[in-house]
Write a protein that holds these residues in place. Sequence first.
Motif, PDB file in Angstrom:
ATOM      1  N   PRO A 118       0.840  -1.205   0.000  1.00  0.00           N
ATOM      2  CA  PRO A 118       0.000   0.000   0.000  1.00  0.00           C
ATOM      3  C   PRO A 118       0.875   1.256   0.000  1.00  0.00           C
ATOM      4  CG  PRO A 118      -0.801  -1.583   1.612  1.00  0.00           C
ATOM      5  CD  PRO A 118       0.516  -2.101   1.109  1.00  0.00           C
ATOM      6  N   PRO A 119       0.389   2.363  -0.558  1.00  0.00           N
ATOM      7  CA  PRO A 119       1.209   3.572  -0.727  1.00  0.00           C
ATOM      8  C   PRO A 119       1.889   4.087   0.543  1.00  0.00           C
ATOM      9  CG  PRO A 119      -0.866   3.809  -1.878  1.00  0.00           C
ATOM     10  CD  PRO A 119      -0.947   2.519  -1.109  1.00  0.00           C
ATOM     11  N   ASP A 120       1.264   3.994   1.685  1.00  0.00           N
ATOM     12  CA  ASP A 120       1.853   4.531   2.915  1.00  0.00           C
ATOM     13  C   ASP A 120       2.425   3.451   3.822  1.00  0.00           C
ATOM     14  OD1 ASP A 120       1.251   7.167   2.215  1.00  0.00           O
ATOM     15  OD2 ASP A 120      -0.798   6.947   2.971  1.00  0.00           O
ATOM     16  N   PHE A 121       2.602   2.230   3.297  1.00  0.00           N
ATOM     17  CA  PHE A 121       3.092   1.117   4.110  1.00  0.00           C
ATOM     18  C   PHE A 121       4.587   0.912   3.898  1.00  0.00           C
ATOM     19  CE2 PHE A 121       4.353  -3.287   4.506  1.00  0.00           C
ATOM     20  CZ  PHE A 121       3.947  -3.571   5.805  1.00  0.00           C
ATOM     21  N   TRP A 122       5.318   0.680   4.981  1.00  0.00           N
ATOM     22  CA  TRP A 122       6.742   0.356   4.929  1.00  0.00           C
ATOM     23  C   TRP A 122       7.003  -0.853   5.822  1.00  0.00           C
ATOM     24  CZ3 TRP A 122       9.661   2.799   1.448  1.00  0.00           C
ATOM     25  CH2 TRP A 122       9.236   4.047   0.994  1.00  0.00           C
ATOM     26  N   PHE A 123       7.746  -1.848   5.300  1.00  0.00           N
ATOM     27  CA  PHE A 123       8.266  -2.902   6.162  1.00  0.00           C
ATOM     28  C   PHE A 123       9.364  -2.258   6.996  1.00  0.00           C
ATOM     29  CE2 PHE A 123       6.744  -5.492   2.570  1.00  0.00           C
ATOM     30  CZ  PHE A 123       6.031  -6.473   3.247  1.00  0.00           C
ATOM     31  N   ASP A 124       9.312  -2.434   8.309  1.00  0.00           N
ATOM     32  CA  ASP A 124      10.332  -1.915   9.223  1.00  0.00           C
ATOM     33  C   ASP A 124      10.626  -3.035  10.206  1.00  0.00           C
ATOM     34  OD1 ASP A 124      12.092  -0.383  10.644  1.00  0.00           O
ATOM     35  OD2 ASP A 124      10.620   1.080  11.333  1.00  0.00           O
ATOM     36  N   GLN A 125      11.512  -3.919   9.817  1.00  0.00           N
ATOM     37  CA  GLN A 125      11.721  -5.186  10.496  1.00  0.00           C
ATOM     38  C   GLN A 125      12.833  -5.110  11.536  1.00  0.00           C
ATOM     39  OE1 GLN A 125      10.383  -7.648   6.530  1.00  0.00           O
ATOM     40  NE2 GLN A 125      12.539  -7.428   6.930  1.00  0.00           N
ATOM     41  N   LEU A 154      11.728  -2.969  -5.626  1.00  0.00           N
ATOM     42  CA  LEU A 154      11.669  -2.565  -4.224  1.00  0.00           C
ATOM     43  C   LEU A 154      11.930  -1.075  -4.131  1.00  0.00           C
ATOM     44  CD1 LEU A 154      13.723  -5.402  -2.463  1.00  0.00           C
ATOM     45  CD2 LEU A 154      11.236  -5.150  -2.588  1.00  0.00           C
ATOM     46  N   GLU A 155      11.339  -0.444  -3.132  1.00  0.00           N
ATOM     47  CA  GLU A 155      11.549   0.974  -2.870  1.00  0.00           C
ATOM     48  C   GLU A 155      11.949   1.121  -1.406  1.00  0.00           C
ATOM     49  OE1 GLU A 155       9.109   5.205  -3.148  1.00  0.00           O
ATOM     50  OE2 GLU A 155       8.039   3.323  -3.435  1.00  0.00           O
ATOM     51  N   PHE A 156      12.915   1.999  -1.152  1.00  0.00           N
ATOM     52  CA  PHE A 156      13.384   2.255   0.204  1.00  0.00           C
ATOM     53  C   PHE A 156      12.993   3.660   0.608  1.00  0.00           C
ATOM     54  CE2 PHE A 156      15.866  -1.076  -1.651  1.00  0.00           C
ATOM     55  CZ  PHE A 156      15.949  -2.017  -0.644  1.00  0.00           C
ATOM     56  N   ASP A 157      12.861   3.892   1.912  1.00  0.00           N
ATOM     57  CA  ASP A 157      12.342   5.189   2.370  1.00  0.00           C
ATOM     58  C   ASP A 157      13.311   6.339   2.128  1.00  0.00           C
ATOM     59  OD1 ASP A 157      14.165   4.663   4.402  1.00  0.00           O
ATOM     60  OD2 ASP A 157      12.785   5.191   6.013  1.00  0.00           O
ATOM     61  N   ASP A 158      14.547   6.043   1.703  1.00  0.00           N
ATOM     62  CA  ASP A 158      15.481   7.113   1.337  1.00  0.00           C
ATOM     63  C   ASP A 158      15.362   7.485  -0.140  1.00  0.00           C
ATOM     64  OD1 ASP A 158      16.675   4.957   0.050  1.00  0.00           O
ATOM     65  OD2 ASP A 158      18.561   5.077   1.168  1.00  0.00           O
ATOM     66  N   GLY A 159      14.382   6.878  -0.852  1.00  0.00           N
ATOM     67  CA  GLY A 159      14.158   7.190  -2.263  1.00  0.00           C
ATOM     68  C   GLY A 159      14.790   6.211  -3.229  1.00  0.00           C
ATOM     69  N   ARG A 174      15.946  -1.052   8.024  1.00  0.00           N
ATOM     70  CA  ARG A 174      15.919  -0.320   6.745  1.00  0.00           C
ATOM     71  C   ARG A 174      14.517  -0.437   6.158  1.00  0.00           C
ATOM     72  NH1 ARG A 174      19.267  -0.032   1.232  1.00  0.00           N
ATOM     73  NH2 ARG A 174      18.510   2.057   0.718  1.00  0.00           N
ATOM     74  N   ARG A 175      13.802   0.662   6.212  1.00  0.00           N
ATOM     75  CA  ARG A 175      12.407   0.655   5.768  1.00  0.00           C
ATOM     76  C   ARG A 175      12.326   0.479   4.258  1.00  0.00           C
ATOM     77  NH1 ARG A 175       8.347   4.088   8.544  1.00  0.00           N
ATOM     78  NH2 ARG A 175       8.473   5.304   6.645  1.00  0.00           N
ATOM     79  N   HIS A 176      11.458  -0.448   3.842  1.00  0.00           N
ATOM     80  CA  HIS A 176      11.324  -0.756   2.421  1.00  0.00           C
ATOM     81  C   HIS A 176       9.894  -1.206   2.151  1.00  0.00           C
ATOM     82  CE1 HIS A 176      12.203  -4.592   4.365  1.00  0.00           C
ATOM     83  NE2 HIS A 176      11.639  -5.201   3.335  1.00  0.00           N
TER      84      HIS A 176
END
Length: 105
Positions: free
Chosen positions: A41-48, A63-68, A85-87
């Motif tokens: 989903p657009p606002d969801f990030w895996f943060d494991q 894959l997309e990471f929260d640093d762009g 590492r949020r992805h």
Amino acid sequence: MPCQNLFFPLPTAGTEEHFEPLLCRPGLRIERIVSHCHASPPDFWFDQTEDEWVMLARGGAELEFDDGERLALSPGDWLLIPAGRRHRVAATGPDTVWLAIHMTP
């Protein structure tokens, strides 16, 4: 112990990715992930809290990471995603199969 196959049987396409544990031990989890044109989903990030080694075995994915950073994966590509590492999954193709190994750092 019977031999099993990473590609057979594959679950049918649904609204969510399919996560199947293959082996679980303390500090270690190996799973098969099957995607059928899915994306997070657009606002969801895996943060494991675990490191994740992931390999794309079949299909295609991005894959997309929260640093762009965005990373396109082809079959055989693998990477280690460090804990924290949020992805997210930006896109997958049909019948995409991943092998993921989660390890406690």
